[in-house]
Design an enzyme around this catalytic site. Sequence first.
Site, PDB file in Angstrom:
ATOM      1  N   TYR A 199      -4.591  -8.963  15.517  1.00  0.00           N
ATOM      2  CA  TYR A 199      -4.560  -7.957  14.402  1.00  0.00           C
ATOM      3  C   TYR A 199      -5.680  -6.709  14.284  1.00  0.00           C
ATOM      4  O   TYR A 199      -5.541  -5.546  14.209  1.00  0.00           O
ATOM      5  CB  TYR A 199      -4.305  -8.461  13.045  1.00  0.00           C
ATOM      6  CG  TYR A 199      -3.992  -7.303  11.927  1.00  0.00           C
ATOM      7  CD1 TYR A 199      -2.829  -6.967  11.812  1.00  0.00           C
ATOM      8  CD2 TYR A 199      -5.054  -7.404  10.881  1.00  0.00           C
ATOM      9  CE1 TYR A 199      -2.498  -5.998  10.594  1.00  0.00           C
ATOM     10  CE2 TYR A 199      -4.845  -6.474  10.011  1.00  0.00           C
ATOM     11  CZ  TYR A 199      -3.705  -6.040   9.807  1.00  0.00           C
ATOM     12  OH  TYR A 199      -3.513  -5.039   8.800  1.00  0.00           O
ATOM     13  N   ASN A 224     -10.131  -6.490   1.334  1.00  0.00           N
ATOM     14  CA  ASN A 224      -9.027  -7.576   1.131  1.00  0.00           C
ATOM     15  C   ASN A 224      -7.959  -6.841  -0.207  1.00  0.00           C
ATOM     16  O   ASN A 224      -8.765  -6.659  -1.270  1.00  0.00           O
ATOM     17  CB  ASN A 224      -9.390  -8.795   0.793  1.00  0.00           C
ATOM     18  CG  ASN A 224     -10.108  -9.433   1.729  1.00  0.00           C
ATOM     19  OD1 ASN A 224      -9.457  -9.856   2.687  1.00  0.00           O
ATOM     20  ND2 ASN A 224     -11.402  -9.729   1.650  1.00  0.00           N
ATOM     21  N   VAL A 256       0.915  -1.229   0.119  1.00  0.00           N
ATOM     22  CA  VAL A 256      -0.115   0.071   0.148  1.00  0.00           C
ATOM     23  C   VAL A 256       0.830   1.192   0.092  1.00  0.00           C
ATOM     24  O   VAL A 256       0.508   2.095  -0.854  1.00  0.00           O
ATOM     25  CB  VAL A 256      -1.050  -0.059   1.261  1.00  0.00           C
ATOM     26  CG1 VAL A 256      -1.821   1.401   1.201  1.00  0.00           C
ATOM     27  CG2 VAL A 256      -1.650  -1.269   1.056  1.00  0.00           C
ATOM     28  N   HIS A 273      -1.464 -13.760   1.879  1.00  0.00           N
ATOM     29  CA  HIS A 273      -2.929 -13.515   1.867  1.00  0.00           C
ATOM     30  C   HIS A 273      -3.338 -14.472   0.517  1.00  0.00           C
ATOM     31  O   HIS A 273      -2.551 -14.906  -0.080  1.00  0.00           O
ATOM     32  CB  HIS A 273      -3.400 -12.283   1.780  1.00  0.00           C
ATOM     33  CG  HIS A 273      -3.319 -11.590   2.875  1.00  0.00           C
ATOM     34  ND1 HIS A 273      -2.464 -10.442   3.150  1.00  0.00           N
ATOM     35  CD2 HIS A 273      -4.078 -11.364   3.948  1.00  0.00           C
ATOM     36  CE1 HIS A 273      -2.602  -9.991   4.210  1.00  0.00           C
ATOM     37  NE2 HIS A 273      -3.668 -10.376   5.045  1.00  0.00           N
ATOM     38  N   SER A 303      -8.090  -2.002   8.373  1.00  0.00           N
ATOM     39  CA  SER A 303      -8.354  -3.128   7.614  1.00  0.00           C
ATOM     40  C   SER A 303      -9.967  -3.501   7.893  1.00  0.00           C
ATOM     41  O   SER A 303     -10.448  -3.322   9.001  1.00  0.00           O
ATOM     42  CB  SER A 303      -7.571  -4.650   8.109  1.00  0.00           C
ATOM     43  OG  SER A 303      -7.818  -5.673   7.756  1.00  0.00           O
ATOM     44  N   SER A 304     -10.568  -4.305   7.055  1.00  0.00           N
ATOM     45  CA  SER A 304     -12.018  -4.586   7.000  1.00  0.00           C
ATOM     46  C   SER A 304     -12.002  -5.749   8.333  1.00  0.00           C
ATOM     47  O   SER A 304     -13.310  -6.058   8.693  1.00  0.00           O
ATOM     48  CB  SER A 304     -12.336  -5.283   5.687  1.00  0.00           C
ATOM     49  OG  SER A 304     -11.573  -6.232   5.382  1.00  0.00           O
ATOM     50  N   CYS A 305     -11.025  -6.367   8.591  1.00  0.00           N
ATOM     51  CA  CYS A 305     -10.941  -7.316   9.724  1.00  0.00           C
ATOM     52  C   CYS A 305     -11.342  -6.956  11.273  1.00  0.00           C
ATOM     53  O   CYS A 305     -11.732  -7.398  11.976  1.00  0.00           O
ATOM     54  CB  CYS A 305      -9.781  -8.044   9.847  1.00  0.00           C
ATOM     55  SG  CYS A 305      -8.285  -7.135  10.717  1.00  0.00           S
ATOM     56  N   LYS A 324      -5.772  -2.700  14.988  1.00  0.00           N
ATOM     57  CA  LYS A 324      -6.422  -1.524  14.027  1.00  0.00           C
ATOM     58  C   LYS A 324      -7.475  -0.767  14.588  1.00  0.00           C
ATOM     59  O   LYS A 324      -7.694   0.394  14.312  1.00  0.00           O
ATOM     60  CB  LYS A 324      -6.945  -2.686  12.779  1.00  0.00           C
ATOM     61  CG  LYS A 324      -5.554  -3.043  11.783  1.00  0.00           C
ATOM     62  CD  LYS A 324      -4.773  -1.744  11.331  1.00  0.00           C
ATOM     63  CE  LYS A 324      -3.487  -2.035  10.375  1.00  0.00           C
ATOM     64  NZ  LYS A 324      -2.666  -1.130   9.925  1.00  0.00           N
TER      65      LYS A 324
END
Length: 324
Positions: A139, A168, A18, A182, A110-112, A143
Amino acid sequence: MTIDLEQRVFVAGHRGMVGSAIVRLLQAKGYQNIITATHAELDLCNQAAVNEFFINNQIDQVYLAAAKVGGIHANNTFPADFIYQNLMIEANIIHAAHQNDVQKLMFLGSSCIYPKFAQQPIKETELLTGILESTNEPYAIAKIAGIKLCESYNRQYGRDYRSVMPTNLYGPHDNFHAENSHVIPALLRRFHEAVKENTEEVVIWGSGKPMREFLHVDDMAAASVYVMELNDTVLKANTQPMLSHINVGTGVDCTIRELAETVARVTGFNGKLTFDATKPDGTPRKLMNISRLESLGWKASITLEEGLKDAYQWYLENIETVRA
């Protein structure tokens, strides 16, 4: 709104997938003073070193793209590393930015962060409404802490620290490690090796039924810079009270089986796909609600197959380096 291209912009994590995409885009847009530092030059887990770096470089803006990242296997194997390093990196950078009067910062999450069984598509308001997916909980908690750090400095000190939560990601400079990557880089590598070795079958973790959304890293970089450059008045007019983060995605998902079939096409694999249902699937579905970002005027432009071709081409051009 006039953009000051002379501002000193620190991109933390510029060698990552990124961060490198953000640097490429900022350079293309004409930013003159992009500041970077390798791990050898600056340990982001060292608070004193980070603060000294900010003092010495007179930074105006920050893109916080640095993080320890990995797939399900890595998150399961190294949970302490994932929570500690990510907490330290974001806390050190955000606090140093505040201490050195940096008014604008962009935190990449992150979407997690969202609950395992969040209502789909996932809205920003789903944050902290349920339990997290256990395989990457450390993780995710780190975040979430990053979001809350930005939110808290905004509330207490009037800072303009923004957060974007990507779905993702994949693309150039991804991690193609055989075990700790990933799903997309793992599949690209596995299918490439199967074609090279003339293997008749590729085994894929899980049932193939979970649904995932994927965003090319160049689209992520474009969204991050777009949100960073938005006028504060425009952003606040579109923001719900206490909502300090914005989802970034395509709004389209597919099953892991469909993803594998697409990767097979891109890499030229014509053999059999076998799904190992004894391996963990993770969250059943994870699709981001991107209505807020779209209302701010931004949409993704790279299709999945197009993006996979780009990522695979980069892998082929850098195969000796990334396989190591």
